[in-house]
Design a protein around this motif. Structure first.
Motif, PDB file in Angstrom:
ATOM      1  N   TYR A 186       0.802  -1.087   0.025  1.00 38.49           N
ATOM      2  CA  TYR A 186      -0.071   0.090   0.072  1.00 38.49           C
ATOM      3  C   TYR A 186       0.965   1.146  -0.004  1.00 38.49           C
ATOM      4  CZ  TYR A 186       0.728   0.130   5.085  1.00 38.49           C
ATOM      5  OH  TYR A 186       1.331   0.377   6.374  1.00 38.49           O
ATOM      6  N   SER A 187       0.312   2.432  -0.330  1.00 43.41           N
ATOM      7  CA  SER A 187       1.227   3.530  -0.703  1.00 43.41           C
ATOM      8  C   SER A 187       0.092   4.622  -0.598  1.00 43.41           C
ATOM      9  CB  SER A 187       1.760   3.473  -1.910  1.00 43.41           C
ATOM     10  OG  SER A 187       2.601   4.540  -2.201  1.00 43.41           O
ATOM     11  N   ILE A 188       0.505   5.844  -0.023  1.00 40.65           N
ATOM     12  CA  ILE A 188      -0.116   7.025   0.373  1.00 40.65           C
ATOM     13  C   ILE A 188       0.400   8.365   0.165  1.00 40.65           C
ATOM     14  CG2 ILE A 188      -2.012   5.803   1.846  1.00 40.65           C
ATOM     15  CD1 ILE A 188      -0.584   7.163   4.126  1.00 40.65           C
ATOM     16  N   ASN A 189      -0.291   9.221  -0.392  1.00 37.65           N
ATOM     17  CA  ASN A 189       0.653  10.627  -0.325  1.00 37.65           C
ATOM     18  C   ASN A 189      -0.505  11.717   0.054  1.00 37.65           C
ATOM     19  OD1 ASN A 189      -0.906  11.554  -2.356  1.00 37.65           O
ATOM     20  ND2 ASN A 189       0.757  10.814  -4.062  1.00 37.65           N
ATOM     21  N   GLY A 190       0.081  12.753   0.563  1.00 41.43           N
ATOM     22  CA  GLY A 190      -0.769  14.032   0.547  1.00 41.43           C
ATOM     23  C   GLY A 190      -0.154  15.192   0.092  1.00 41.43           C
ATOM     24  N   ILE A 191      -0.455  15.782  -0.833  1.00 44.49           N
ATOM     25  CA  ILE A 191       0.094  16.886  -1.464  1.00 44.49           C
ATOM     26  C   ILE A 191      -0.495  18.405  -1.516  1.00 44.49           C
ATOM     27  CG2 ILE A 191       1.065  17.698  -3.582  1.00 44.49           C
ATOM     28  CD1 ILE A 191       1.451  14.912  -4.510  1.00 44.49           C
ATOM     29  N   TYR A 192      -0.001  19.397  -1.000  1.00 48.61           N
ATOM     30  CA  TYR A 192      -0.502  20.611  -1.112  1.00 48.61           C
ATOM     31  C   TYR A 192       0.116  21.531  -2.285  1.00 48.61           C
ATOM     32  CZ  TYR A 192      -1.581  25.492   0.244  1.00 48.61           C
ATOM     33  OH  TYR A 192      -2.394  26.715   0.148  1.00 48.61           O
TER      34      TYR A 192
END
Length: 361
Positions: A186-192
């Protein structure tokens, strides 16, 4: 063919889910370069010559249609195109079916991981000499995973996140399927990304079964960002790797820092990236001292891009990798060129290597 779009797939995660006319749209990115590559090695691993390279050139088709109630169903299918003609065409790249609405987007297929998506936004030399992925060594990193489902949040004042789960990632490690074996990831990201500022974080975990008996889960963290001051842009990233390829204690870090200055249609770019040497890891459950010694590397790249139009860019660039004695990294590893890494025939140490290139996108 309605439209030809030169755009990197890493920045098109939501493209097939946004406002696209019903029916297929052909798109692609063709990038070719003439390069002089020198691995500084001795025979028989010596490589010092000019080459023509097809740098991840690709072509694809995408489309969507409105199915009512504010929702759209879409698709994207993309293939590798070998423009220099010395490898097979139509290798698999991203492909998925999508469903989107005000709640975000769901996709299912083969897709770049959220960790990779963030990394591609923080690289000035993607798919060229000096690509930060040249520092990847000994870990399954920046993958395009099969059997993937993902959810992309709607854009919330510049912030979005992606969560991906891989049912069966065995292709990443070359293992064979077996009953009751867990090949998931599994892989997650958060980008602003708002105005001149981009900030991002990502995490990825691959199951121990991917790497064989008595292996560990491989875990990776990535942090990074960029900021634009008028015509000048700076960017940097940090990637921390634990238990690379499932090897207990095989840990390292990759750092990158770059800057670009635009002058009309011209952009000057400079980028540095570095991989620390690996920590000592265990073999057969026993920690072996100095096993990770002298496995670090550093990569420099400088280039000049000239935009001839919105869709066509020509460039010139130079890259160099400095290897520790037990590192075999190459500055051209993302050119789809299999030139030998090169090793000193007397000391057995790996050599530094350089590359020069002229290309067109």
């Amino acid at each position: 063919m309605k439209k030809l779009i030169a755009a990197a797939v890493a920045t098109a995660v939501i493209a097939p889910m946004t406002a696209i006319a019903a029916g297929p749209t052909l798109y692609g990115k063709i990038q070719m370069s003439v390069n002089y590559l020198d691995n500084k090695g001795d025979n028989p691993g010596k490589y010092k010559e000019w080459s023509l390279n097809s740098n991840h050139s690709r072509i694809g088709v995408k489309g969507s249609e409105d199915i009512g109630n504010g929702m759209k169903v879409g698709y994207l299918i993309e293939w590798n195109v070998d423009m220099d003609g010395d490898q097979a065409d139509l290798g698999e790249r991203n492909r998925a079916v999508t469903l989107s609405g005000d709640w975000g987007t769901a996709l299912a297929g083969k897709w770049d991981t959220p960790l990779k998506t963030l990394g591609r936004k923080l690289d000035l030399f993607g798919e060229r000499l000096g690509d930060t992925r040249n520092m990847n060594s000994g870990a399954v990193l920046d993958a395009r995973t099969p059997n993937t489902i993902a959810y992309v949040t709607p854009n919330m004042s510049g912030f979005s996140a992606t969560l991906a789960y891989v049912f069966d990632a065995e292709q990443l490690s070359g293992t064979n399927s077996a009953d009751d074996t867990d090949y998931n990831a599994y892989s997650i990201n958060g980008i602003y990304n708002n105005g001149p500022l981009l900030l991002g974080a990502a995490y990825e975990n691959m199951a121990d079964d991917l790497f064989g008996p008595n292996a560990e889960n491989q875990a990776v963290w990535r942090l990074g960002g960029s900021y634009k001051f008028g015509d000048f842009k700076i960017l940097g990233s940090y990637t921390g790797i634990s238990d690379a390829a499932g090897m207990d204690g095989k840990d390292t870090s990759i750092w990158s820092l770059g800057g670009a200055y635009a002058m009309g249609n011209n952009t000057i770019k400079l980028q540095w990236s570095m991989r620390d040497e690996y920590d000592d890891w265990k073999v057969g459950g026993v920690k072996v001292n100095d096993i990770g010694k002298d496995t670090g590397a550093t990569n420099w790249a400088i280039g000049l891009d000239h935009a001839m139009s919105k869709r066509t860019t020509v460039y010139v660039e130079y890259g160099q990798v400095s290897n520790d004695d037990n590192s075999s990294s190459r500055t051209w590893s993302q050119l789809q060129n299999s030139a030998a890494a090169g090793r000193d025939s007397v000391t057995g140490d790996f050599e530094d290597n350089t590359g020069f290139g002229i290309g067109i996108i």
